[in-house]
Design an enzyme around this catalytic site. Structure first.
Site, PDB file in Angstrom:
ATOM      1  N   SER A 121      -5.938   3.737   5.995  1.00 55.09           N
ATOM      2  CA  SER A 121      -4.902   2.713   5.819  1.00 55.09           C
ATOM      3  C   SER A 121      -5.243   1.362   6.368  1.00 55.09           C
ATOM      4  O   SER A 121      -4.530   0.475   6.087  1.00 55.09           O
ATOM      5  CB  SER A 121      -3.462   3.060   6.775  1.00 55.09           C
ATOM      6  OG  SER A 121      -3.372   4.415   6.420  1.00 55.09           O
ATOM      7  N   HIS A 142      -6.940   4.494  -1.356  1.00 51.69           N
ATOM      8  CA  HIS A 142      -5.718   4.876  -0.574  1.00 51.69           C
ATOM      9  C   HIS A 142      -4.335   5.135  -1.240  1.00 51.69           C
ATOM     10  O   HIS A 142      -3.701   4.416  -2.183  1.00 51.69           O
ATOM     11  CB  HIS A 142      -5.491   3.465   0.116  1.00 51.69           C
ATOM     12  CG  HIS A 142      -4.452   3.162   1.203  1.00 51.69           C
ATOM     13  ND1 HIS A 142      -3.729   2.288   1.503  1.00 51.69           N
ATOM     14  CD2 HIS A 142      -3.972   4.105   2.091  1.00 51.69           C
ATOM     15  CE1 HIS A 142      -2.752   2.494   2.391  1.00 51.69           C
ATOM     16  NE2 HIS A 142      -2.899   3.713   2.867  1.00 51.69           N
ATOM     17  N   GLU A 154      -4.477   2.226  -4.041  1.00 49.01           N
ATOM     18  CA  GLU A 154      -5.232   1.024  -4.079  1.00 49.01           C
ATOM     19  C   GLU A 154      -6.700   1.434  -4.181  1.00 49.01           C
ATOM     20  O   GLU A 154      -6.887   2.400  -3.313  1.00 49.01           O
ATOM     21  CB  GLU A 154      -4.980   0.686  -2.720  1.00 49.01           C
ATOM     22  CG  GLU A 154      -3.647  -0.108  -2.595  1.00 49.01           C
ATOM     23  CD  GLU A 154      -3.294  -1.068  -1.161  1.00 49.01           C
ATOM     24  OE1 GLU A 154      -2.790  -2.053  -1.132  1.00 49.01           O
ATOM     25  OE2 GLU A 154      -3.558  -0.174  -0.075  1.00 49.01           O
ATOM     26  N   ASN A 192      -0.304  -2.595   3.057  1.00 52.33           N
ATOM     27  CA  ASN A 192      -0.163  -2.329   4.607  1.00 52.33           C
ATOM     28  C   ASN A 192      -0.053  -3.638   5.212  1.00 52.33           C
ATOM     29  O   ASN A 192       0.439  -4.233   6.235  1.00 52.33           O
ATOM     30  CB  ASN A 192      -1.083  -1.462   5.232  1.00 52.33           C
ATOM     31  CG  ASN A 192      -0.475   0.029   5.256  1.00 52.33           C
ATOM     32  OD1 ASN A 192       0.574   0.044   4.808  1.00 52.33           O
ATOM     33  ND2 ASN A 192      -1.408   0.772   5.418  1.00 52.33           N
TER      34      ASN A 192
HETATM   35  N1  CAA Z   1       6.402  15.858  -1.627  1.00 48.78           N
HETATM   36  C1  CAA Z   1       6.839  16.124  -2.989  1.00 48.78           C
HETATM   37  N2  CAA Z   1       7.706  15.354  -3.485  1.00 48.78           N
HETATM   38  C2  CAA Z   1       8.690  14.974  -2.784  1.00 48.78           C
HETATM   39  C3  CAA Z   1       8.392  14.730  -1.380  1.00 48.78           C
HETATM   40  C4  CAA Z   1       7.308  15.179  -0.748  1.00 48.78           C
HETATM   41  N3  CAA Z   1       7.182  15.050   0.481  1.00 48.78           N
HETATM   42  N4  CAA Z   1       9.529  14.024  -0.998  1.00 48.78           N
HETATM   43  C5  CAA Z   1      10.383  13.776  -1.878  1.00 48.78           C
HETATM   44  N5  CAA Z   1       9.826  14.305  -3.086  1.00 48.78           N
HETATM   45  C6  CAA Z   1      10.530  14.167  -4.300  1.00 48.78           C
HETATM   46  C7  CAA Z   1      11.625  15.138  -4.224  1.00 48.78           C
HETATM   47  O1  CAA Z   1      11.369  16.566  -4.812  1.00 48.78           O
HETATM   48  C8  CAA Z   1      12.457  14.218  -5.636  1.00 48.78           C
HETATM   49  O2  CAA Z   1      11.869  14.753  -6.737  1.00 48.78           O
HETATM   50  P1  CAA Z   1      12.718  14.793  -8.126  1.00 48.78           P
HETATM   51  O3  CAA Z   1      13.222  13.295  -8.409  1.00 48.78           O
HETATM   52  O4  CAA Z   1      11.887  15.240  -9.028  1.00 48.78           O
HETATM   53  O5  CAA Z   1      13.887  15.523  -7.654  1.00 48.78           O
HETATM   54  C9  CAA Z   1      12.059  12.896  -5.320  1.00 48.78           C
HETATM   55  O6  CAA Z   1      10.870  13.018  -4.436  1.00 48.78           O
HETATM   56  C10 CAA Z   1      13.152  12.117  -4.462  1.00 48.78           C
HETATM   57  O7  CAA Z   1      13.446  12.712  -3.548  1.00 48.78           O
HETATM   58  P2  CAA Z   1      14.696  12.941  -2.477  1.00 48.78           P
HETATM   59  O8  CAA Z   1      15.619  12.875  -3.576  1.00 48.78           O
HETATM   60  O9  CAA Z   1      14.477  14.157  -1.679  1.00 48.78           O
HETATM   61  O10 CAA Z   1      15.083  11.715  -1.769  1.00 48.78           O
HETATM   62  P3  CAA Z   1      14.808  10.136  -1.809  1.00 48.78           P
HETATM   63  O11 CAA Z   1      15.321   9.902  -3.325  1.00 48.78           O
HETATM   64  O12 CAA Z   1      15.275   9.727  -0.837  1.00 48.78           O
HETATM   65  O13 CAA Z   1      13.263   9.930  -2.053  1.00 48.78           O
HETATM   66  C11 CAA Z   1      11.365   9.140  -1.170  1.00 48.78           C
HETATM   67  C12 CAA Z   1      12.525  10.161  -1.196  1.00 48.78           C
HETATM   68  C13 CAA Z   1      10.402   9.263  -2.416  1.00 48.78           C
HETATM   69  C14 CAA Z   1      10.485   9.533   0.109  1.00 48.78           C
HETATM   70  C15 CAA Z   1      11.945   7.725  -1.099  1.00 48.78           C
HETATM   71  O14 CAA Z   1      12.860   7.753   0.158  1.00 48.78           O
HETATM   72  C16 CAA Z   1      10.829   6.595  -0.712  1.00 48.78           C
HETATM   73  O15 CAA Z   1      10.512   6.019  -1.825  1.00 48.78           O
HETATM   74  N6  CAA Z   1      10.772   6.055   0.282  1.00 48.78           N
HETATM   75  C17 CAA Z   1       9.723   5.096   0.905  1.00 48.78           C
HETATM   76  C18 CAA Z   1       8.449   5.672   0.917  1.00 48.78           C
HETATM   77  C19 CAA Z   1       7.363   4.543   1.241  1.00 48.78           C
HETATM   78  O16 CAA Z   1       7.707   3.541   1.233  1.00 48.78           O
HETATM   79  N7  CAA Z   1       6.155   5.005   1.291  1.00 48.78           N
HETATM   80  C20 CAA Z   1       4.842   4.311   1.593  1.00 48.78           C
HETATM   81  C21 CAA Z   1       4.883   4.508   3.030  1.00 48.78           C
HETATM   82  S1  CAA Z   1       3.623   3.470   3.622  1.00 48.78           S
HETATM   83  C22 CAA Z   1       2.072   4.377   3.330  1.00 48.78           C
HETATM   84  O17 CAA Z   1       2.278   5.431   2.851  1.00 48.78           O
HETATM   85  C23 CAA Z   1       0.698   3.606   3.527  1.00 48.78           C
HETATM   86  C24 CAA Z   1       0.174   3.705   4.791  1.00 48.78           C
HETATM   87  O18 CAA Z   1      -1.038   3.705   4.810  1.00 48.78           O
HETATM   88  C25 CAA Z   1       1.065   3.847   6.117  1.00 48.78           C
END
Ligand code: CAA
Length: 295
Positions: A121, A142, A154, A192
């Site tokens: 990351s 990434h 990325e 990030n």
């Molecule tokens: N694995 C697989 N599928 C998943 C999942 C997981 N862990 N979590 C959620 N999903 C799927 C669900 O099954 C659902 O699928 P369908 O639409 O097909 O039914 C869909 O994603 C939406 O999930 P939910 O309805 O349960 O919940 P939500 O609408 O609140 O979405 C989320 C959940 C996708 C996590 C959303 O809240 C989101 O986009 N959050 C932001 C995430 C983000 O910013 N990530 C980046 C973090 S930074 C990073 O990763 C980089 C680093 O280096 C630190």
């Protein structure tokens, strides 16, 4: 010309590794998923099986397809099972010494023409590339959490990365249905660099009494259209991972915006790592997360 990829090795079956393995298997690749011990491996594979079962329940996948995806993932605790991989992606702990130790072992085992990729990351890709005998065939790939859902990968070109290895990585990410965005090997890459100071600033806003934990989160969801508030997101990324990332960024740039706020430092001292440990800015022990009473 990009290289042909058939078999993909994934190192680490944790938060990122299990998702990266699932996405590759869904795209039709044979996957070898490696963990340090069987219990951790089974935990990661269990998460994949749960996601696949959920997709079948929701009618998004047939049972047959889900079985085929699962059938393409072989778990192992032995590096030797990665010998024939065409691409190896590491998603282990964000620690350079641990990553270097792992590459040293793998470099001697995996076929010399294979491409190595790090899902780091924040660490500079060159520091890992230069420690292998194949610095030209080393890239950053990434992914974002959850890897099964987030569209972006990325693709990072280190100073030593050859055009062929870079194209191989770009094509691979695209073949998984991802949006592959090339970035320079600058700590934090694009996302990030912007997202980490944002989460840290939300902690500072809390420290200054601008709003409560829940108010800050709700404000950013309702006011900026974000799917999660910044403190929920910090818990989701993992506060320990976030701590390691901001330390690397701070070391690299020496800018206050990347420094650990006292709240984060104290939470890590308390062993609160966010959602994965059950406690962070929120308490995850019940049906629904609720604000951690300590705040
Ligand atoms: N694995 C697989 N599928 C998943 C999942 C997981 N862990 N979590 C959620 N999903 C799927 C669900 O099954 C659902 O699928 P369908 O639409 O097909 O039914 C869909 O994603 C939406 O999930 P939910 O309805 O349960 O919940 P939500 O609408 O609140 O979405 C989320 C959940 C996708 C996590 C959303 O809240 C989101 O986009 N959050 C932001 C995430 C983000 O910013 N990530 C980046 C973090 S930074 C990073 O990763 C980089 C680093 O280096 C630190």
């Amino acid at each position: 010309m990009p290289q042909q990829i058939k078999q993909v090795g994934v190192l680490g079956a944790g938060l990122m590794g299990h998702g990266i393995a699932q996405v590759a298997a869904q795209a039709g690749y044979e996957v070898v998923l490696r963990e340090v011990d069987d219990a951790t491996l089974q935990k990661g594979i269990g998460k994949i099986e749960k996601q696949l079962a959920r997709a079948v329940e929701k009618g998004k996948s047939s049972q047959e397809d889900a079985d085929a995806v699962r059938g393409r993932i072989a778990g192992t605790t032995d590096y030797k099972d990665l010998a024939g991989c065409d691409l190896v992606i590491e998603a282990i702990t964000e620690s350079l010494p641990l990553k270097l130790e792992m590459w040293k072992e793998l470099d001697a085992i995996v076929k010399p023409e294979a491409v190595f990729a790090t899902n780091t990351s924040s660490l500079a890709v060159i520091d890992q590339a230069a420690a292998t005998s194949r610095p030209g065939q080393f890239v950053g790939l990434h992914y974002f959490n959850p890897a099964q859902v987030m569209k972006l990968v990325e693709v990072v070109r280190a100073l030593t990365t050859t055009e062929e290895a870079f194209e191989t990585a770009l094509q691979f990410a695209r073949s998984e249905g991802k949006l592959a965005i090339p970035t320079k090997d600058k700590a934090g890459f694009i996302v990030n660099r912007l997202l980490v100071p944002y989460m840290l600033d939300a902690m500072r806003a809390y420290e200054e009494g601008v709003g409560s934990v829940a108010e800050i989160d709700e404000a950013m969801k309702a006011g900026a259209g974000h799917p999660m508030g910044p403190l929920t997101l910090a818990d989701f990324v993992g506060l320990d991972t976030l701590g390691s990332i901001c330390d690397v960024l701070f070391d690299e740039f020496r800018e206050r915006r990347f420094a650990r706020p006292p709240t984060l430092r104290k939470m890590l001292a308390a062993g609160w790592y966010g959602r994965k440990s059950g406690t962070g800015f929120y308490d995850y022990s019940g049906e629904e997360p609720r604000e951690n009473p300590a705040f």
